[in-house]
Design a protein around this motif. Structure first.
Motif, PDB file in Angstrom:
ATOM      1  N   ILE A 195      51.568 -73.911   8.003  1.00  0.00           N
ATOM      2  CA  ILE A 195      52.260 -75.206   7.961  1.00  0.00           C
ATOM      3  C   ILE A 195      53.669 -75.062   8.533  1.00  0.00           C
ATOM      4  CG2 ILE A 195      53.266 -76.916   6.375  1.00  0.00           C
ATOM      5  CD1 ILE A 195      50.765 -76.371   4.574  1.00  0.00           C
ATOM      6  N   TYR A 196      54.386 -74.028   8.083  1.00  0.00           N
ATOM      7  CA  TYR A 196      55.727 -73.797   8.614  1.00  0.00           C
ATOM      8  C   TYR A 196      55.674 -73.620  10.134  1.00  0.00           C
ATOM      9  CZ  TYR A 196      58.412 -73.642   4.260  1.00  0.00           C
ATOM     10  OH  TYR A 196      59.059 -73.985   3.101  1.00  0.00           O
ATOM     11  N   GLU A 197      54.620 -72.932  10.584  1.00  0.00           N
ATOM     12  CA  GLU A 197      54.428 -72.677  12.006  1.00  0.00           C
ATOM     13  C   GLU A 197      54.250 -73.988  12.790  1.00  0.00           C
ATOM     14  OE1 GLU A 197      54.733 -69.798  13.361  1.00  0.00           O
ATOM     15  OE2 GLU A 197      54.222 -70.539  15.371  1.00  0.00           O
ATOM     16  N   ILE A 198      53.384 -74.866  12.239  1.00  0.00           N
ATOM     17  CA  ILE A 198      53.086 -76.137  12.908  1.00  0.00           C
ATOM     18  C   ILE A 198      54.343 -76.991  13.079  1.00  0.00           C
ATOM     19  CG2 ILE A 198      51.868 -78.368  12.631  1.00  0.00           C
ATOM     20  CD1 ILE A 198      49.665 -76.817  11.155  1.00  0.00           C
ATOM     21  N   PHE A 199      55.218 -76.961  12.069  1.00  0.00           N
ATOM     22  CA  PHE A 199      56.360 -77.877  12.086  1.00  0.00           C
ATOM     23  C   PHE A 199      57.638 -77.261  12.657  1.00  0.00           C
ATOM     24  CE2 PHE A 199      53.452 -79.807   9.116  1.00  0.00           C
ATOM     25  CZ  PHE A 199      53.543 -81.145   9.468  1.00  0.00           C
ATOM     26  N   ARG A 200      57.531 -75.974  13.035  1.00  0.00           N
ATOM     27  CA  ARG A 200      58.725 -75.246  13.485  1.00  0.00           C
ATOM     28  C   ARG A 200      59.401 -75.915  14.675  1.00  0.00           C
ATOM     29  NH1 ARG A 200      59.039 -69.902  16.014  1.00  0.00           N
ATOM     30  NH2 ARG A 200      56.893 -70.336  16.535  1.00  0.00           N
ATOM     31  N   ASP A 201      58.608 -76.352  15.632  1.00  0.00           N
ATOM     32  CA  ASP A 201      59.190 -76.903  16.868  1.00  0.00           C
ATOM     33  C   ASP A 201      59.189 -78.437  16.889  1.00  0.00           C
ATOM     34  OD1 ASP A 201      56.535 -77.294  16.955  1.00  0.00           O
ATOM     35  OD2 ASP A 201      56.207 -76.455  18.954  1.00  0.00           O
TER      36      ASP A 201
END
Ligand code: AMP
Length: 371
Positions: A115-121
């Motif tokens: 989830i953190y990965e998906i929203f990072r950018d």
């Protein structure tokens, strides 16, 4: 609530719908309080599990908000596989927005990492994580979680959106996986055979709930309940209380103990209709009677024992030989036939009930250990 079966596994009641509703409301309130008044957050539910949580959450959230979903799958059967696949993501532009993730459960944190990965950018104003259930014992990631509803031990749960191999999402309560089936024993024998005495010992030894229908009736008579009033005249004469009354009462007693390892039924069933009702009732819970263990004692010895007990028990039905004889008559005409009923299912185990309490306990245990 009682235990349920999904596929080949059993689940016991764990968290009530009521407690979940309270938790969801408290989380919504806290989140609203932590945001500035004019903030319109985007709540993102993580599919599939959190669709119920998300639906309930947004309806108790008192403020404007947007709602979206991301679909991830991390579970294979009942074990976390450690690999998370992103199945479909967000298409709307979230730049400058406050996104609050609504997760049904966080355990190892693998999904959270994704989830953190998906929203990072995504150039969000802020990202917050809210999870209804959290397993602190297995969380490995050290990533921030902003809101936790209920922390739970590392046991597989199902219900309220969470599934077990596809089933159980529609359950309103949450259930926990349990490996055990119940041990249910009918402790049988004529009045005075020592069922009550032995049941007290066996319930501790095997961690079972002891239900004595006679004791429940006597408790109700003492407390002058409606049930007590109904049962009293029958009991005082040594007659059986009508089946319907007794069966309803027994079922209510069983349902009071949904987490039990099993039951010792003492003084129930006493008629064939009661035995059939018990089988049907337990079958609905995917349970059954493991065995009828019968204390065999000659009648003359029983009368002697009962008259002796009558001196101190205060039971009117123990003090009068005629009433005692009537209880044997009821036993011989209505109850003794149950031996055949359980024999037909290969569940009858006769045990010599003459001897010291310890000796008889030993004989009973030998049978129960094999059930
Ligand atoms: P007990 O304490 O088991 O000897 O039971 C005392 C009395 O309670 C019996 O004589 C009946 O009047 C009543 N009773 C207890 N269990 C049952 C039952 N399963 N069915 C009908 N009556 C019962």
């Amino acid at each position: 609530m009682s235990r349920i079966k999904l596929h080949d596994n059993y689940f016991k009641p764990f968290i009530t719908a009521h407690r979940i509703a309270e938790t969801v409301a408290a989380m919504a309130q806290q989140i609203k309080k932590d945001l500035s008044d004019d903030e319109v957050p985007v709540f993102v539910g993580i599919m599939n599990g959190s669709f119920v949580f998300t639906a309930d959450f947004i309806r108790v959230y008192e403020g404007n908000c947007e709602v979206s979903f991301v679909k991830l799958a991390s579970y294979e059967e009942d074990r976390s596989t450690g690999t998370v696949k992103r199945l479909f993501g967000l298409d709307e532009n979230l730049e400058g927005k406050t996104v609050i993730i609504l997760e049904d459960i966080i355990d190892t944190g693998t999904t959270l990492e994704e989830i953190y990965e998906i929203f990072r950018d995504k150039k969000l104003k802020q990202l917050k994580i809210a999870t209804l259930f959290f397993k602190p014992d297995v969380f490995r990631k050290g990533l921030p979680i902003d809101y936790i509803g209920i922390s739970i031990p590392d046991k597989f749960i199902v219900g309220y959106g969470l599934d077990y191999n596809g089933l159980g999402r529609n359950l309103t309560n949450v259930y926990q996986l349990t490996t055990k089936k119940m041990t249910n024993i009918v402790l049988f024998g004529p009045p005075g055979a020592g069922k009550g005495t032995q049941a007290e010992i066996l319930k501790k030894k095997y961690n079972l709930i002891h239900i004595s229908t006679g004791d429940v009736f006597r408790f109700n008579i003492k407390n002058e309940t409606e049930l007590g009033m109904l049962a009293k005249s029958y009991m005082d004469n040594g007659d059986l209380v009508p089946d319907k009354v007794t069966i309803d009462m027994l079922e209510a007693e069983v349902d009071k103990n949904p987490d039990a390892n099993g039951f010792i039924f003492d003084g129930f069933p006493r008629t064939e209709d009661q035995a059939k009702a018990l089988d049907t009732f337990l079958a609905k819970k995917e349970e059954g009677i493991n065995g009828m263990v019968a204390l065999e004692v000659p009648e003359d010895l029983l009368v002697e024992r009962l008259l002796e007990r009558g001196k101190t028990s205060g039971r009117p039905d123990d003090q009068d030989e005629e009433k005692i004889r009537n209880r044997f008559n009821e036993y011989n005409t209505k109850t003794a036939v149950l031996q055949q009923y359980y024999e037909a299912q290969s569940k009858y185990y006769g045990v010599n009930g003459v001897g010291s309490i310890d000796t008889v306990t030993g004989r009973l245990s030998e049978v129960i250990d094999k059930l």
